[in-house]
Design an enzyme around this catalytic site. Structure first.
Site, PDB file in Angstrom:
ATOM      1  N   ASN A   8      43.928  29.057  75.046  1.00  0.00           N
ATOM      2  CA  ASN A   8      43.636  27.796  75.788  1.00  0.00           C
ATOM      3  C   ASN A   8      45.071  27.166  76.136  1.00  0.00           C
ATOM      4  O   ASN A   8      45.615  26.765  75.125  1.00  0.00           O
ATOM      5  CB  ASN A   8      42.760  26.934  74.869  1.00  0.00           C
ATOM      6  CG  ASN A   8      42.305  25.616  75.484  1.00  0.00           C
ATOM      7  OD1 ASN A   8      42.578  25.399  76.767  1.00  0.00           O
ATOM      8  ND2 ASN A   8      41.744  24.882  75.082  1.00  0.00           N
ATOM      9  N   LYS A  10      44.953  24.208  77.581  1.00  0.00           N
ATOM     10  CA  LYS A  10      45.025  22.810  77.472  1.00  0.00           C
ATOM     11  C   LYS A  10      45.653  22.279  78.387  1.00  0.00           C
ATOM     12  O   LYS A  10      45.813  22.764  79.668  1.00  0.00           O
ATOM     13  CB  LYS A  10      45.276  22.304  76.048  1.00  0.00           C
ATOM     14  CG  LYS A  10      44.718  22.880  74.878  1.00  0.00           C
ATOM     15  CD  LYS A  10      44.536  22.236  73.659  1.00  0.00           C
ATOM     16  CE  LYS A  10      43.544  22.898  72.714  1.00  0.00           C
ATOM     17  NZ  LYS A  10      43.162  21.974  71.337  1.00  0.00           N
ATOM     18  N   HIS A  92      34.133  22.162  75.038  1.00  0.00           N
ATOM     19  CA  HIS A  92      35.346  21.934  73.844  1.00  0.00           C
ATOM     20  C   HIS A  92      35.311  20.934  73.391  1.00  0.00           C
ATOM     21  O   HIS A  92      35.085  19.787  73.873  1.00  0.00           O
ATOM     22  CB  HIS A  92      36.465  22.494  74.847  1.00  0.00           C
ATOM     23  CG  HIS A  92      37.823  22.578  74.061  1.00  0.00           C
ATOM     24  ND1 HIS A  92      38.518  21.535  73.347  1.00  0.00           N
ATOM     25  CD2 HIS A  92      38.246  23.683  73.334  1.00  0.00           C
ATOM     26  CE1 HIS A  92      39.446  21.962  72.529  1.00  0.00           C
ATOM     27  NE2 HIS A  92      39.380  23.153  72.415  1.00  0.00           N
ATOM     28  N   GLU A 140      35.074  25.200  65.781  1.00  0.00           N
ATOM     29  CA  GLU A 140      36.293  24.586  65.695  1.00  0.00           C
ATOM     30  C   GLU A 140      36.282  23.211  65.050  1.00  0.00           C
ATOM     31  O   GLU A 140      35.898  22.261  65.912  1.00  0.00           O
ATOM     32  CB  GLU A 140      37.111  24.310  67.046  1.00  0.00           C
ATOM     33  CG  GLU A 140      37.392  25.526  67.917  1.00  0.00           C
ATOM     34  CD  GLU A 140      38.497  25.344  69.091  1.00  0.00           C
ATOM     35  OE1 GLU A 140      39.498  26.095  69.060  1.00  0.00           O
ATOM     36  OE2 GLU A 140      38.243  24.249  69.522  1.00  0.00           O
ATOM     37  N   ILE A 145      42.369  21.098  64.542  1.00  0.00           N
ATOM     38  CA  ILE A 145      42.865  21.423  66.092  1.00  0.00           C
ATOM     39  C   ILE A 145      44.230  20.715  66.033  1.00  0.00           C
ATOM     40  O   ILE A 145      44.539  19.712  65.714  1.00  0.00           O
ATOM     41  CB  ILE A 145      41.996  20.983  67.164  1.00  0.00           C
ATOM     42  CG1 ILE A 145      40.558  21.689  67.064  1.00  0.00           C
ATOM     43  CG2 ILE A 145      42.682  20.921  68.504  1.00  0.00           C
ATOM     44  CD1 ILE A 145      39.632  21.332  68.081  1.00  0.00           C
ATOM     45  N   GLY A 180      44.277  25.592  64.452  1.00  0.00           N
ATOM     46  CA  GLY A 180      45.386  25.773  63.564  1.00  0.00           C
ATOM     47  C   GLY A 180      45.805  27.258  63.426  1.00  0.00           C
ATOM     48  O   GLY A 180      46.432  27.588  62.650  1.00  0.00           O
ATOM     49  N   ALA A 201      45.512  27.729  70.690  1.00  0.00           N
ATOM     50  CA  ALA A 201      46.236  27.065  71.717  1.00  0.00           C
ATOM     51  C   ALA A 201      47.846  26.800  71.250  1.00  0.00           C
ATOM     52  O   ALA A 201      48.597  27.859  71.522  1.00  0.00           O
ATOM     53  CB  ALA A 201      45.704  25.742  72.015  1.00  0.00           C
ATOM     54  N   SER A 202      47.969  25.476  70.518  1.00  0.00           N
ATOM     55  CA  SER A 202      49.220  25.310  70.454  1.00  0.00           C
ATOM     56  C   SER A 202      50.185  26.403  69.693  1.00  0.00           C
ATOM     57  O   SER A 202      51.454  26.474  70.050  1.00  0.00           O
ATOM     58  CB  SER A 202      49.447  23.984  69.575  1.00  0.00           C
ATOM     59  OG  SER A 202      48.411  23.985  68.452  1.00  0.00           O
TER      60      SER A 202
HETATM   61  O1  G3P Z   1      40.876  25.475  72.203  1.00  0.00           O
HETATM   62  C1  G3P Z   1      41.646  26.006  71.064  1.00  0.00           C
HETATM   63  C2  G3P Z   1      41.887  24.777  70.187  1.00  0.00           C
HETATM   64  O2  G3P Z   1      41.101  23.660  70.336  1.00  0.00           O
HETATM   65  C3  G3P Z   1      42.598  25.082  68.916  1.00  0.00           C
HETATM   66  O3  G3P Z   1      43.505  24.359  68.961  1.00  0.00           O
HETATM   67  O4  G3P Z   1      46.229  23.937  68.958  1.00  0.00           O
HETATM   68  O5  G3P Z   1      44.670  24.426  66.779  1.00  0.00           O
HETATM   69  O6  G3P Z   1      44.973  26.254  68.215  1.00  0.00           O
HETATM   70  P1  G3P Z   1      45.177  24.844  68.082  1.00  0.00           P
END
Ligand code: G3P
Length: 221
Positions: A8, A10, A92, A140, A145, A180, A201-202
């Site tokens: 993602n 974002k 989401h 999630e 997150i 995470g 994502a991150s």
């Molecule tokens: O959509 C993926 C997300 O919400 C998780 O984000 O940055 O923790 O991988 P992250």
């Protein structure tokens, strides 16, 4: 079982416009060499750009159940389909919807033979999402997150609990987990807990070298 990874973007600058194409190319390359299904969810205005440039499954970050007509500002399923999306995230954590709107979004995706990924925040909402019958639910915990603390280590019970709840309600629904996740050990742990893959994502989008980070992610499966 085929492992599924959904990246993602974002609204990270590192995943916007031309940067989304670079990330999509990394997803394609790692997917081809590791034999893992890796898809990308860029911002909605970037779907056409990414899908036209790179041979990789592209998902929308959001979809509305609105049909054609007077629905200013809604994301219409045919627009994302024609742009090249194969599916969409629904609900989401950063784009919550009502239960009725979640169901309507899943219905329009199904009508267009597109893939639904309904995001949830706990076992109860995972059960409700499974009853709608998407291809995937993605559990999630919001507090993890973007934390860098993988859900598969910090809260393994939420994954096993979601997998059990989904099995009882609709065994055709597959479970992803997210929050995470960034390393090979995180993905391996998620799979051992019963998930078929991850939504993340991150850890990849903001990595110094996203392609190397993706290779690490798939290194233990
Ligand atoms: O959509 C993926 C997300 O919400 C998780 O984000 O940055 O923790 O991988 P992250």
């Amino acid at each position: 079982m085929s492992v599924f990874i959904l990246l993602n973007c974002k609204t990270f600058d590192e995943g916007t416009a031309r940067n989304a194409i670079k990330l999509a190319e990394a997803c394609r390359d790692v997917s081809e060499s590791a034999g893992v299904n890796i898809a990308i969810a860029p911002q909605i205005p970037d779907i056409y750009r990414v899908a036209s440039a790179v041979d990789v499954p592209v998902y929308s970050q959001h979809i509305d159940g609105a049909g054609p007509g007077s629905h200013t500002g809604k994301i219409y399923v045919k627009a994302i389909l024609e742009a090249g999306a194969v599916g969409s995230l629904i609900n989401h954590s950063e784009r919550r919807m009502t239960l009725a709107d979640i169901e309507a979004a899943a219905v329009v995706l199904k009508q267009n033979k597109m893939t639904s990924v309904i995001c949830t925040n706990n076992i109860a909402t995972t059960a409700a999402a499974a009853a709608i019958g998407p291809e995937y639910v993605a559990i999630e915990p919001p507090e993890l997150i973007g934390s860098g603390i993988p859900v598969s280590k910090a809260n393994p019970e939420i994954i096993t609990g979601s997998v059990d709840a989904v099995k009882k309600i609709n065994p055709n629904v597959k479970v992803l987990c997210g929050a995470g996740i960034s390393k090979g050990e995180d993905l391996k742990a998620a799979i051992e807990l019963g998930a078929v893959g991850v939504l993340l994502a991150s850890g990849i989008v903001k990595a110094k070298d996203p392609k190397a980070a993706l290779y690490d992610l798939v290194s233990l499966i």
